[in-house]
Design a protein around this motif. Structure first.
Motif, PDB file in Angstrom:
ATOM      1  N   TYR A 177       0.833  -1.208   0.000  1.00 30.04           N
ATOM      2  CA  TYR A 177       0.000   0.000   0.000  1.00 30.04           C
ATOM      3  C   TYR A 177       0.869   1.261   0.000  1.00 30.04           C
ATOM      4  N   THR A 178       1.892   1.264   0.837  1.00 31.47           N
ATOM      5  CA  THR A 178       2.757   2.438   0.955  1.00 31.47           C
ATOM      6  C   THR A 178       3.469   2.737  -0.364  1.00 31.47           C
ATOM      7  N   LYS A 179       3.919   1.689  -1.037  1.00 31.34           N
ATOM      8  CA  LYS A 179       4.617   1.873  -2.314  1.00 31.34           C
ATOM      9  C   LYS A 179       3.657   2.272  -3.434  1.00 31.34           C
ATOM     10  N   ASP A 180       2.454   1.730  -3.399  1.00 31.80           N
ATOM     11  CA  ASP A 180       1.485   1.944  -4.481  1.00 31.80           C
ATOM     12  C   ASP A 180       0.881   3.351  -4.466  1.00 31.80           C
ATOM     13  N   LYS A 181       0.766   3.939  -3.287  1.00 36.45           N
ATOM     14  CA  LYS A 181       0.250   5.310  -3.126  1.00 36.45           C
ATOM     15  C   LYS A 181      -1.142   5.509  -3.732  1.00 36.45           C
ATOM     16  N   GLY A 182      -1.971   4.477  -3.653  1.00 34.81           N
ATOM     17  CA  GLY A 182      -3.363   4.603  -4.074  1.00 34.81           C
ATOM     18  C   GLY A 182      -3.596   4.581  -5.570  1.00 34.81           C
ATOM     19  N   GLN A 183      -2.548   4.376  -6.361  1.00 38.09           N
ATOM     20  CA  GLN A 183      -2.707   4.428  -7.818  1.00 38.09           C
ATOM     21  C   GLN A 183      -3.520   3.245  -8.352  1.00 38.09           C
ATOM     22  N   THR A 184      -3.309   2.059  -7.800  1.00 36.94           N
ATOM     23  CA  THR A 184      -4.045   0.880  -8.267  1.00 36.94           C
ATOM     24  C   THR A 184      -5.533   1.016  -7.985  1.00 36.94           C
ATOM     25  N   LEU A 185      -5.876   1.480  -6.790  1.00 34.13           N
ATOM     26  CA  LEU A 185      -7.289   1.648  -6.449  1.00 34.13           C
ATOM     27  C   LEU A 185      -7.949   2.691  -7.347  1.00 34.13           C
ATOM     28  N   GLN A 186      -7.248   3.774  -7.624  1.00 35.09           N
ATOM     29  CA  GLN A 186      -7.812   4.788  -8.511  1.00 35.09           C
ATOM     30  C   GLN A 186      -8.141   4.184  -9.879  1.00 35.09           C
ATOM     31  N   ARG A 187      -7.213   3.407 -10.400  1.00 35.93           N
ATOM     32  CA  ARG A 187      -7.430   2.786 -11.707  1.00 35.93           C
ATOM     33  C   ARG A 187      -8.596   1.800 -11.655  1.00 35.93           C
ATOM     34  N   GLU A 188      -8.673   1.008 -10.601  1.00 32.37           N
ATOM     35  CA  GLU A 188      -9.768   0.042 -10.472  1.00 32.37           C
ATOM     36  C   GLU A 188     -11.122   0.748 -10.439  1.00 32.37           C
ATOM     37  N   MET A 189     -11.208   1.859  -9.701  1.00 32.28           N
ATOM     38  CA  MET A 189     -12.479   2.560  -9.578  1.00 32.28           C
ATOM     39  C   MET A 189     -12.905   3.180 -10.908  1.00 32.28           C
ATOM     40  N   ILE A 190     -11.945   3.680 -11.680  1.00 37.77           N
ATOM     41  CA  ILE A 190     -12.282   4.241 -12.989  1.00 37.77           C
ATOM     42  C   ILE A 190     -12.830   3.147 -13.907  1.00 37.77           C
ATOM     43  N   LEU A 191     -12.175   1.997 -13.922  1.00 38.92           N
ATOM     44  CA  LEU A 191     -12.640   0.883 -14.757  1.00 38.92           C
ATOM     45  C   LEU A 191     -14.021   0.404 -14.321  1.00 38.92           C
ATOM     46  N   LEU A 192     -14.255   0.382 -13.015  1.00 38.21           N
ATOM     47  CA  LEU A 192     -15.558  -0.040 -12.519  1.00 38.21           C
ATOM     48  C   LEU A 192     -16.634   0.976 -12.891  1.00 38.21           C
ATOM     49  N   LEU A 193     -16.330   2.261 -12.744  1.00 36.83           N
ATOM     50  CA  LEU A 193     -17.301   3.286 -13.129  1.00 36.83           C
ATOM     51  C   LEU A 193     -17.651   3.174 -14.607  1.00 36.83           C
ATOM     52  N   LYS A 194     -16.643   2.906 -15.406  1.00 36.24           N
ATOM     53  CA  LYS A 194     -16.876   2.770 -16.854  1.00 36.24           C
ATOM     54  C   LYS A 194     -17.825   1.615 -17.139  1.00 36.24           C
ATOM     55  N   SER A 195     -17.629   0.500 -16.448  1.00 41.25           N
ATOM     56  CA  SER A 195     -18.486  -0.667 -16.684  1.00 41.25           C
ATOM     57  C   SER A 195     -19.860  -0.490 -16.050  1.00 41.25           C
ATOM     58  N   TRP A 196     -19.911   0.076 -14.844  1.00 38.37           N
ATOM     59  CA  TRP A 196     -21.192   0.261 -14.169  1.00 38.37           C
ATOM     60  C   TRP A 196     -22.103   1.216 -14.939  1.00 38.37           C
ATOM     61  N   LEU A 197     -21.514   2.287 -15.484  1.00 38.49           N
ATOM     62  CA  LEU A 197     -22.300   3.348 -16.114  1.00 38.49           C
ATOM     63  C   LEU A 197     -22.313   3.261 -17.635  1.00 38.49           C
ATOM     64  N   ASN A 198     -21.519   2.334 -18.179  1.00 34.75           N
ATOM     65  CA  ASN A 198     -21.396   2.197 -19.631  1.00 34.75           C
ATOM     66  C   ASN A 198     -21.004   3.530 -20.270  1.00 34.75           C
ATOM     67  N   LYS A 199     -19.979   4.150 -19.703  1.00 34.26           N
ATOM     68  CA  LYS A 199     -19.525   5.459 -20.165  1.00 34.26           C
ATOM     69  C   LYS A 199     -18.306   5.308 -21.066  1.00 34.26           C
ATOM     70  N   GLU A 200     -18.484   5.464 -22.337  1.00 34.46           N
ATOM     71  CA  GLU A 200     -17.361   5.349 -23.264  1.00 34.46           C
ATOM     72  C   GLU A 200     -16.415   6.543 -23.152  1.00 34.46           C
ATOM     73  N   CYS A 201     -16.933   7.676 -22.633  1.00 34.59           N
ATOM     74  CA  CYS A 201     -16.074   8.852 -22.504  1.00 34.59           C
ATOM     75  C   CYS A 201     -15.055   8.703 -21.387  1.00 34.59           C
ATOM     76  N   ILE A 202     -15.239   7.694 -20.517  1.00 32.11           N
ATOM     77  CA  ILE A 202     -14.228   7.387 -19.510  1.00 32.11           C
ATOM     78  C   ILE A 202     -13.167   6.537 -20.206  1.00 32.11           C
ATOM     79  N   SER A 203     -12.032   7.137 -20.481  1.00 35.79           N
ATOM     80  CA  SER A 203     -11.001   6.452 -21.265  1.00 35.79           C
ATOM     81  C   SER A 203      -9.864   5.986 -20.378  1.00 35.79           C
ATOM     82  N   ILE A 204      -9.693   4.689 -20.304  1.00 34.13           N
ATOM     83  CA  ILE A 204      -8.570   4.096 -19.583  1.00 34.13           C
ATOM     84  C   ILE A 204      -8.359   2.681 -20.105  1.00 34.13           C
TER      85      ILE A 204
END
Length: 204
Positions: A177-204
């Motif tokens: 966690y200390t090394k990652d600095k929250g970057q993995t969680l941020q990426r996971e949440m963006i991908l989940l939002l994209k799938s949950w909302l079917n938002k193509e404008c969320i690009s990742i």
């Protein structure tokens, strides 16, 4: 499912942090277990939360979702002050929500809400933190938790073929966690939002 009653019992991230700060000052903890060990975990997690919130930098991908994400969402998270995973992940979730006015982050305590927790078990266990994403009408869009997928997969491997004691594994998680600095969680949440909302404008 999450009801309005559940939301009425929830608190903001700021209120949650202030609650933990007060508990640390008084030598207490949330949850049913009031042992010294859990009080010590709460004290340690208070320091972790302060550090993580201060050092987490919202990624460009998170910032880029603001113009795209125009749906009002509520992230309700089951948590407790003694939970090491919650201390590492909640501040990151708070940072994400802070960047986007359409995301409302709310927290409920696991042990005070057993009926809600029982609906969101992980492999039969009451693992936290557990995030439930809701739309404006309280329809459930999806869930996340209790930790980033990399760590969850690591845990499953260790349970199947142990190479270390669970206490050592938890220490390794905290190092990650200390090394990652929250970057993995941020990426996971963006991908989940994209799938949950079917938002193509969320690009990742």
């Amino acid at each position: 499912m999450v009801t309005q009653t559940d939301l009425d019992k929830s608190i903001s991230y700021e209120e949650y942090f202030n609650l933990i700060e007060k508990l640390v000052q008084e030598g207490g903890t949330t949850g049913n277990d009031k042992s010294k060990a859990f009080i010590d975990y709460t004290k340690l997690n208070y320091s972790r939360m302060k550090r993580v919130f201060k050092t987490t930098i919202p990624s460009s991908e998170v910032l880029n979702t603001v113009d795209c994400l125009n749906d009002k969402l509520t992230w309700i998270v089951l948590s407790e002050s003694w939970c090491g995973d919650a201390a590492q992940n909640l501040p990151v979730l708070a940072k994400i929500a802070e960047t986007n006015p359409n995301i409302s982050l709310k927290i409920v305590l696991r042990d005070e809400n057993p009926e809600l927790m029982d609906q969101y078990l992980t492999n039969g266990g009451k693992s936290i933190p557990k995030l439930i994403c809701l739309d404006e009408k309280l329809n459930e869009l999806g869930t996340w938790g209790p930790r980033p997928k990399f760590l969850q997969d690591w845990l499953h491997k260790e349970k199947a073929n142990p190479t270390m004691e669970m206490s050592e594994l938890k220490e390794q998680f905290q190092i990650w966690y200390t090394k990652d600095k929250g970057q993995t969680l941020q990426r996971e949440m963006i991908l989940l939002l994209k799938s949950w909302l079917n938002k193509e404008c969320i690009s990742i």
